[in-house]
Write an enzyme that holds these catalytic residues in place. Structure first.
Site, PDB file in Angstrom:
ATOM      1  N   HIS A  89      37.069  56.111  53.711  1.00 41.52           N
ATOM      2  CA  HIS A  89      36.464  57.157  52.884  1.00 41.52           C
ATOM      3  C   HIS A  89      36.333  58.474  53.635  1.00 41.52           C
ATOM      4  O   HIS A  89      36.248  59.535  53.010  1.00 41.52           O
ATOM      5  CB  HIS A  89      35.105  56.690  52.363  1.00 41.52           C
ATOM      6  CG  HIS A  89      35.212  55.723  51.230  1.00 41.52           C
ATOM      7  ND1 HIS A  89      34.321  55.685  50.180  1.00 41.52           N
ATOM      8  CD2 HIS A  89      36.124  54.752  50.968  1.00 41.52           C
ATOM      9  CE1 HIS A  89      34.676  54.737  49.327  1.00 41.52           C
ATOM     10  NE2 HIS A  89      35.765  54.148  49.795  1.00 41.52           N
ATOM     11  N   HIS A 110      41.404  45.895  50.694  1.00 38.77           N
ATOM     12  CA  HIS A 110      40.659  44.904  49.935  1.00 38.77           C
ATOM     13  C   HIS A 110      40.951  43.484  50.399  1.00 38.77           C
ATOM     14  O   HIS A 110      40.651  42.528  49.683  1.00 38.77           O
ATOM     15  CB  HIS A 110      40.956  45.058  48.439  1.00 38.77           C
ATOM     16  CG  HIS A 110      40.472  46.353  47.876  1.00 38.77           C
ATOM     17  ND1 HIS A 110      40.783  46.793  46.604  1.00 38.77           N
ATOM     18  CD2 HIS A 110      39.689  47.322  48.410  1.00 38.77           C
ATOM     19  CE1 HIS A 110      40.217  47.972  46.398  1.00 38.77           C
ATOM     20  NE2 HIS A 110      39.552  48.315  47.487  1.00 38.77           N
TER      21      HIS A 110
END
EC number: 1.11.1.21
Length: 726
Positions: free
Chosen positions: A106, A267
């Site tokens: 991020h 993920h």
């Protein structure tokens, strides 16, 4: 009702009348000039990150400090931290790997290739708005977990480098082999003000994917890093998310394969958190009360942490080994049938309806659950192009590992510029096309060689305007955001820059300079282009009666066409360059705002920008040879005529048409048109801050100062990409 008598009476009793009310009397309080004039030109963007905000001082040398770092000792400490679960924020499955990977992702994922802004290069995740974005919930905890390590190593490692290195170590400790790590990200000490995050006034406002192509935005919603994991505008439809995913990852310069690898790799480890309703979550760090000490999102749901944690509101665990690298993401994606469901917080997600309970609970070893996926995860299965790549990775885990390693390295280093800026023992040897690679130097011109080349350039028949224009065209592509562009590499002579409209006049000088380069064999074309600017400026100063030496540092090299990604370099083509009075489109901001934007990318201050524009005008360096802003009868002479005549009240200015892009300056007495100008010219008389600077240069005693300031700013631009000189 208060009267003057009240004031006198209060004063008579010994009380100060201005200390009686409940008004906020602190510095900066009250209605600001921006409140009154919200469209005020943002000249303040040119004053960011000055040494006045830097607690380390202007003499601090991060590269020197980093050389003292026990790099592998730091990595060892990070590895230990990963499994040192803290009661104030317990680690899922006893590991912070997923949290640190998300923190690094991020931080880097705010990068936008269209303008080069955003990214992890300056540690901006510490500051607003990023520290409080809805998509960054709980990353305040990740940064706080790192504090003891940052405290231990001090200034030998920047926060910006530490964030990314922590993500790398998290992957490595989970059994993944990363591509490498390049340090060199220097911290700043205040939020970036120049990044356009969008016009929306409410968090998570939806944007159509088509809108992303028209603006330098990297996410489909205000406050997200990429896309809404529940689908566009919470649609819950995997296929509808494909366009948004391509748009957002494409804005970072990622292709479909890199996109699939990044989503799946990110993920493979960790989980999302949505144990209960998001209404239980308190204010973000910027809005949290002072006693929270920079932390935010305190939750009242259960314990608020661990099994009760709420981050995105989604409650998803993708793989059965969430702390160890695997290919389970793709295996689960294609093995099971997925049904839409909702998290305990009410967020849309998918569950493998036909799967056994094989997913371990993060805090209770006796519990298992079925695999779950985000809406956007299933896009990788149901979009035809993404599916082809995903099935290849399913059947070839090594190909997936290689693709993710390279894509992760690109993601986390994309805004660092050329590889020459990387430092540390784990910098990969391979040159990558997105790094804008350069060959090794083959020339080493002596002082006499440079003198001879200057004579050859001066005798070439090129005018001062042509010499200055070609050098500016080469160097001014630099972007301070991602350190791309600049004169090194002489890419002005390559595609696509050679064909840009803004360079049409400038490149006409290239054949002459290329001939000088070939005949001399003493310097690169890149150096000769910059040297042409040196000759032009020195000639112009001499014509103004000043003997000025323009500093020149040789050492540039010439890139090859195969080292130049045409598609990525197209993004450097300016939509406006106020220094050359160029504007390609009228549907994007105002001309004067785009001038500020360009100056900020060139890391210029307001005085530097002012001096350069004034000098470029009198040197006749407009992109098309027009007379707009050329407020002088002595073109090619480095005078302060631009400022003198701009501020002369003998002239009044009127727009030539309704667009108010071009103006005529008429003699107030005769009505004769004396000059023409663009908005990029008149702003130096209109804007109060820029006029204050222009008045300095227009003064009768300012000529020599102006020339020296112009030369200093000119040399700065010419050397912006000379990282070897730092």
């Amino acid at each position: 009702m208060s009267t003057s008598d009240d004031i006198h009476n209060t004063t008579a009793t010994g009380k100060c009348p201005f200390h009686q009310g409940g008004h906020d009397q602190s510095a900066g309080a009250g209605t600001t000039t921006r409140d009154w004039w919200p469209n005020q030109l943002r000249v303040d963007l040119l004053n960011q990150h000055s040494n006045r905000s830097n607690p380390l001082g202007e003499d601090f040398d991060y590269r020197k400090e980093f050389s003292k770092l026990d790099y592998y000792g730091l990595k060892k400490d990070l590895k230990a931290l990963l499994t040192e679960s803290q009661p104030w924020w317990p680690a899922d499955w006893g590991s912070y790997a997923g949290l640190f990977i998300r923190m690094a992702w991020h931080g880097a994922g705010t990068y936008r290739s269209i303008d080069g802004r955003g990214g992890a290069g300056r540690g901006q995740q510490r500051f607003a708005p990023l520290n409080s974005w809805p998509d960054n919930v709980s990353l305040d905890k990740a940064r706080r977990l790192l504090w003891p390590i940052k405290q231990k190593y001090g200034q030998k490692i920047s926060w910006a480098d530490l964030f990314i290195l922590a993500g790398n170590v998290a992957l490595e400790n989970s059994g993944f082999r990363t591509f490498g790590f390049g340090a060199g990200r220097e911290d700043v000490w205040e939020p970036d003000l120049d990044v356009n995050w969008g016009d929306e006034k409410a968090w998570l406002t939806h944007r159509h994917p088509e809108a992303l192509a028209k603006a330098p935005l990297g996410a489909t919603e205000m406050g997200l890093i990429y896309v809404n994991p529940e689908g566009p505008d919470h649609s819950g439809e995997p296929l509808s998310a494909a366009a948004a995913i391509r748009a957002t990852f494409g804005n970072m310069g990622m292709n479909d394969e890199e996109t699939v690898a990044l989503i799946a790799g990110g993920h493979t480890l960790g989980k999302t958190h949505g144990a209960g309703p998001t209404s239980n979550v308190g204010p973000d760090p910027e809005a949290a009360p002072i006693e929270e000490q920079g932390l935010g999102w305190a939750s009242t749901y259960g314990s608020g942490v661990g099994a009760d944690a709420i981050t995105s509101g989604l409650e998803v665990v993708w793989t059965q080994t969430p702390t160890q690298w695997s290919n389970y993401f793709f295996e689960n994606l294609f093995k099971y049938e997925w049904v839409q469901t909702r998290s305990p917080a009410g967020a849309i997600q998918f569950e493998a309806v036909d799967a056994p309970e094989i997913i371990p609970d993060p805090f209770d070893p006796s519990k298992k659950r079925k695999p779950t996926m985000l809406v956007t995860d299933l896009t990788l299965r149901f979009d035809p192009e993404f599916e082809k790549i995903s099935r290849r990775f399913l059947n070839d885990p090594q190909a997936f590992n290689e693709a993710f390693a390279r894509a992760w390295f690109k993601l986390t280093h994309r805004d660092m510029g050329p590889k020459s800026r990387y430092i540390g023992p784990e910098v990969p040897k391979e040159d990558l096309i997105w790094q804008d690679p350069l060959p090794q130097p083959i020339y080493n011109p002596t002082e006499q060689d440079i003198i001879d080349l200057k004579f050859a350039i001066a005798d070439s028949g090129l005018s001062v305007s042509e010499l200055v224009s070609v050098a500016w065209a080469s160097a001014s592509t630099f972007r301070g955001g991602d350190k791309r562009g600049g004169a090194n590499g002489a890419r002005l002579a390559l595609m696509p820059q050679r064909d840009w409209d803004v360079n049409a006049a400038a490149v006409r000088a290239l054949p002459v300079l290329e001939k000088i380069q070939k005949e001399s064999g003493k310097a690169s074309l890149a150096d000769i282009i910059v040297l042409a600017g040196v000759v032009g400026v020195e000639k112009a100063a001499s014509a103004a009666g000043l003997s000025i030496h323009v500093p020149f540092a040789p050492g540039r090299v010439d890139a090859r066409q195969d080292q130049t990604d045409i598609e990525m370099f197209e993004l450097l083509e300016p939509i406006a360059d106020g220094f050359r009075n160029y504007r390609a489109r009228l549907d994007v901001s105002t001309t004067e705002s785009l001038l500020i934007d360009k100056a900020q990318q060139l890391t210029l201050t307001a005085p530097e920008m002012t001096a350069l524009v004034g000098g470029m005008r009198v040197l006749g360096a407009n992109f098309d040879g027009s007379k707009n802003g050329v407020f002088t009868d002595r073109v090619g002479v480095l005078s302060n005529d631009f400022f003198v005549n701009l501020l002369d009240m003998r002239y009044e200015w009127k727009a030539t048409d309704e667009s108010k892009e071009l103006f005529e300056g008429r003699d107030r007495e005769t009505g004769e048109v004396k000059y023409t100008a663009s908005r990029a010219d008149l702003v130096f008389g209109s804007n109060s801050v820029l006029r204050a600077v222009a008045e300095v240069y227009a003064s009768s005693d300012a000529h020599e100062k102006f020339v020296k300031d112009f030369v200093a700013a000119w040399v700065k631009v010419m050397n912006l990409d000379r990282f070897d000189l730092l």
